[in-house]
Design a protein around this motif. Structure first.
Motif, PDB file in Angstrom:
ATOM      1  N   UNK A  57     -22.004 106.903   5.723  1.00 53.69           N
ATOM      2  CA  UNK A  57     -22.304 106.271   6.999  1.00 53.69           C
ATOM      3  C   UNK A  57     -21.522 107.053   8.047  1.00 53.69           C
ATOM      4  N   UNK A  58     -22.232 107.606   9.013  1.00 58.76           N
ATOM      5  CA  UNK A  58     -21.608 108.482  10.007  1.00 58.76           C
ATOM      6  C   UNK A  58     -21.882 107.928  11.391  1.00 58.76           C
ATOM      7  N   UNK A  59     -20.821 107.803  12.179  1.00 56.50           N
ATOM      8  CA  UNK A  59     -20.951 107.386  13.562  1.00 56.50           C
ATOM      9  C   UNK A  59     -20.867 108.592  14.481  1.00 56.50           C
ATOM     10  N   UNK A  60     -21.800 108.694  15.409  1.00 52.77           N
ATOM     11  CA  UNK A  60     -21.801 109.775  16.404  1.00 52.77           C
ATOM     12  C   UNK A  60     -21.732 109.187  17.806  1.00 52.77           C
ATOM     13  N   UNK A  61     -21.110 109.934  18.701  1.00 52.14           N
ATOM     14  CA  UNK A  61     -21.202 109.621  20.119  1.00 52.14           C
ATOM     15  C   UNK A  61     -21.424 110.928  20.873  1.00 52.14           C
ATOM     16  N   UNK A  62     -21.252 110.923  22.169  1.00 50.77           N
ATOM     17  CA  UNK A  62     -21.543 112.105  22.973  1.00 50.77           C
ATOM     18  C   UNK A  62     -20.649 113.290  22.612  1.00 50.77           C
ATOM     19  N   UNK A  63     -19.511 113.030  21.990  1.00 49.74           N
ATOM     20  CA  UNK A  63     -18.576 114.108  21.652  1.00 49.74           C
ATOM     21  C   UNK A  63     -18.753 114.607  20.228  1.00 49.74           C
ATOM     22  N   UNK A  64     -19.666 114.030  19.455  1.00 46.07           N
ATOM     23  CA  UNK A  64     -19.887 114.471  18.087  1.00 46.07           C
ATOM     24  C   UNK A  64     -19.590 113.369  17.085  1.00 46.07           C
ATOM     25  N   UNK A  65     -19.038 113.744  15.930  1.00 44.76           N
ATOM     26  CA  UNK A  65     -18.730 112.754  14.900  1.00 44.76           C
ATOM     27  C   UNK A  65     -17.585 111.868  15.384  1.00 44.76           C
ATOM     28  N   UNK A  66     -17.814 110.556  15.324  1.00 44.93           N
ATOM     29  CA  UNK A  66     -16.819 109.590  15.786  1.00 44.93           C
ATOM     30  C   UNK A  66     -16.137 108.872  14.625  1.00 44.93           C
ATOM     31  N   UNK A  67     -16.866 108.633  13.537  1.00 43.36           N
ATOM     32  CA  UNK A  67     -16.310 107.890  12.402  1.00 43.36           C
ATOM     33  C   UNK A  67     -17.141 108.199  11.155  1.00 43.36           C
ATOM     34  N   UNK A  68     -16.544 107.938   9.996  1.00 46.26           N
ATOM     35  CA  UNK A  68     -17.214 108.273   8.734  1.00 46.26           C
ATOM     36  C   UNK A  68     -16.663 107.407   7.618  1.00 46.26           C
ATOM     37  N   UNK A  69     -17.529 106.988   6.713  1.00 45.80           N
ATOM     38  CA  UNK A  69     -17.102 106.379   5.455  1.00 45.80           C
ATOM     39  C   UNK A  69     -18.104 106.812   4.379  1.00 45.80           C
ATOM     40  N   UNK A  70     -17.601 107.183   3.208  1.00 46.71           N
ATOM     41  CA  UNK A  70     -18.450 107.651   2.130  1.00 46.71           C
ATOM     42  C   UNK A  70     -18.505 106.651   0.991  1.00 46.71           C
ATOM     43  N   UNK A  71     -19.522 106.793   0.145  1.00 39.83           N
ATOM     44  CA  UNK A  71     -19.754 105.876  -0.971  1.00 39.83           C
ATOM     45  C   UNK A  71     -20.187 106.663  -2.188  1.00 39.83           C
ATOM     46  N   UNK A  72     -19.668 106.260  -3.345  1.00 40.78           N
ATOM     47  CA  UNK A  72     -20.053 106.868  -4.617  1.00 40.78           C
ATOM     48  C   UNK A  72     -20.097 105.794  -5.691  1.00 40.78           C
ATOM     49  N   UNK A  73     -21.269 105.603  -6.309  1.00 41.54           N
ATOM     50  CA  UNK A  73     -21.355 104.672  -7.439  1.00 41.54           C
ATOM     51  C   UNK A  73     -20.751 105.316  -8.677  1.00 41.54           C
ATOM     52  N   UNK A  74     -19.929 104.547  -9.397  1.00 42.86           N
ATOM     53  CA  UNK A  74     -19.326 105.065 -10.615  1.00 42.86           C
ATOM     54  C   UNK A  74     -18.888 103.896 -11.492  1.00 42.86           C
ATOM     55  N   UNK A  75     -18.672 104.164 -12.767  1.00 42.97           N
ATOM     56  CA  UNK A  75     -18.087 103.181 -13.668  1.00 42.97           C
ATOM     57  C   UNK A  75     -16.587 103.455 -13.761  1.00 42.97           C
ATOM     58  N   UNK A  76     -15.795 102.431 -13.503  1.00 40.38           N
ATOM     59  CA  UNK A  76     -14.365 102.510 -13.699  1.00 40.38           C
ATOM     60  C   UNK A  76     -13.993 101.579 -14.855  1.00 40.38           C
ATOM     61  N   UNK A  77     -12.789 101.749 -15.375  1.00 34.27           N
ATOM     62  CA  UNK A  77     -12.277 100.823 -16.400  1.00 34.27           C
ATOM     63  C   UNK A  77     -11.175  99.986 -15.769  1.00 34.27           C
ATOM     64  N   UNK A  78     -11.339  98.676 -15.817  1.00 38.96           N
ATOM     65  CA  UNK A  78     -10.318  97.751 -15.313  1.00 38.96           C
ATOM     66  C   UNK A  78      -9.754  97.012 -16.518  1.00 38.96           C
ATOM     67  N   UNK A  79      -8.526  97.349 -16.902  1.00 46.64           N
ATOM     68  CA  UNK A  79      -7.956  96.735 -18.092  1.00 46.64           C
ATOM     69  C   UNK A  79      -8.794  96.963 -19.331  1.00 46.64           C
ATOM     70  N   UNK A  80      -9.482  98.102 -19.401  1.00 49.32           N
ATOM     71  CA  UNK A  80     -10.309  98.423 -20.554  1.00 49.32           C
ATOM     72  C   UNK A  80     -11.744  97.974 -20.448  1.00 49.32           C
TER      73      UNK A  80
END
Length: 210
Positions: free
Chosen positions: A70-93
């Protein structure tokens, strides 16, 4: 969660001028990566030269590569950014599907944009992907910041006393290929309630941090 926060703040008028877009990684061209890498160098640089180092050239990611941004732009260019990646993690096994959130940054003159605003833009995407949880980690120094911006607004729960094992983004002859950190875990309930998050004091990413 790679996160850069500047010490200044802006008002609602600046937020209103930011236009948000969803970009899958395969949709980004060379110009997009070059623009984002410059944005990250300027955003992460004030937090330490080492933090800006991964974004040399036109590299627009630090560890793992996101699948959607998700990228935010304004008149000066890139204003904000957040990325996402689906993955499997192990929580306590226990194997758990999550959407890891990271590469969060706001241009230093727009810190008042707030991570909570960026997360509200990201939430519909999390719901479309059908994941039970969003997941990220932050340093203890950012705990108060995250509490104010996401936990108090009901967007997420912060968890303490958890160690997170990650792989290094690259293999070095003088470093262990994995690292273990004591960090604050940030969990965003999406398709499941926070009560369904597995108990455990160790989380294994089985890959590098986003």
């Amino acid at each position: 969660m790679n996160i850069a926060v500047s010490p200044t703040a802006e008002g609602a008028s600046a937020r209103a001028q930011v236009q948000w877009s969803r970009r899958w990684e395969s949709e980004l061209g060379l110009t997009d990566h070059a623009e984002l890498s410059e944005f990250f160098r300027k955003s992460y640089g004030p937090t330490g030269a080492f933090n800006a180092q991964p974004f040399q050239g036109s590299r627009s990611w630090a560890g793992a590569r996101p699948e959607v941004r998700v990228i935010g732009h304004d008149a000066r260019g890139v204003a904000a950014h957040v990325g996402l990646l689906r993955r499997f993690i192990k929580v306590g096994g226990v194997d758990l599907l999550v959407a890891e959130l990271g590469l969060y940054a706001v241009r230093p003159d727009l810190e008042g944009l707030g991570i909570s605003h960026a997360m509200r833009v990201m939430y519909p995407i999390l719901q479309d992907l059908g994941v039970p949880f969003g997941f990220g980690t932050v340093r203890s120094a950012l705990e108060k910041h995250m509490t104010r911006l996401v936990e108090r607004q009901g967007l997420a729960t912060l968890m303490h006393g958890i160690r997170v094992r990650s792989t290094q983004p690259d293999v070095y002859p003088n470093l262990s290929p994995t690292r273990i950190e004591d960090v604050v875990v940030v969990v965003f309930p999406v398709g499941s309630s926070i009560s369904e998050w597995p108990a455990g004091t160790v989380i294994d990413r089985n890959g590098p941090e986003l």
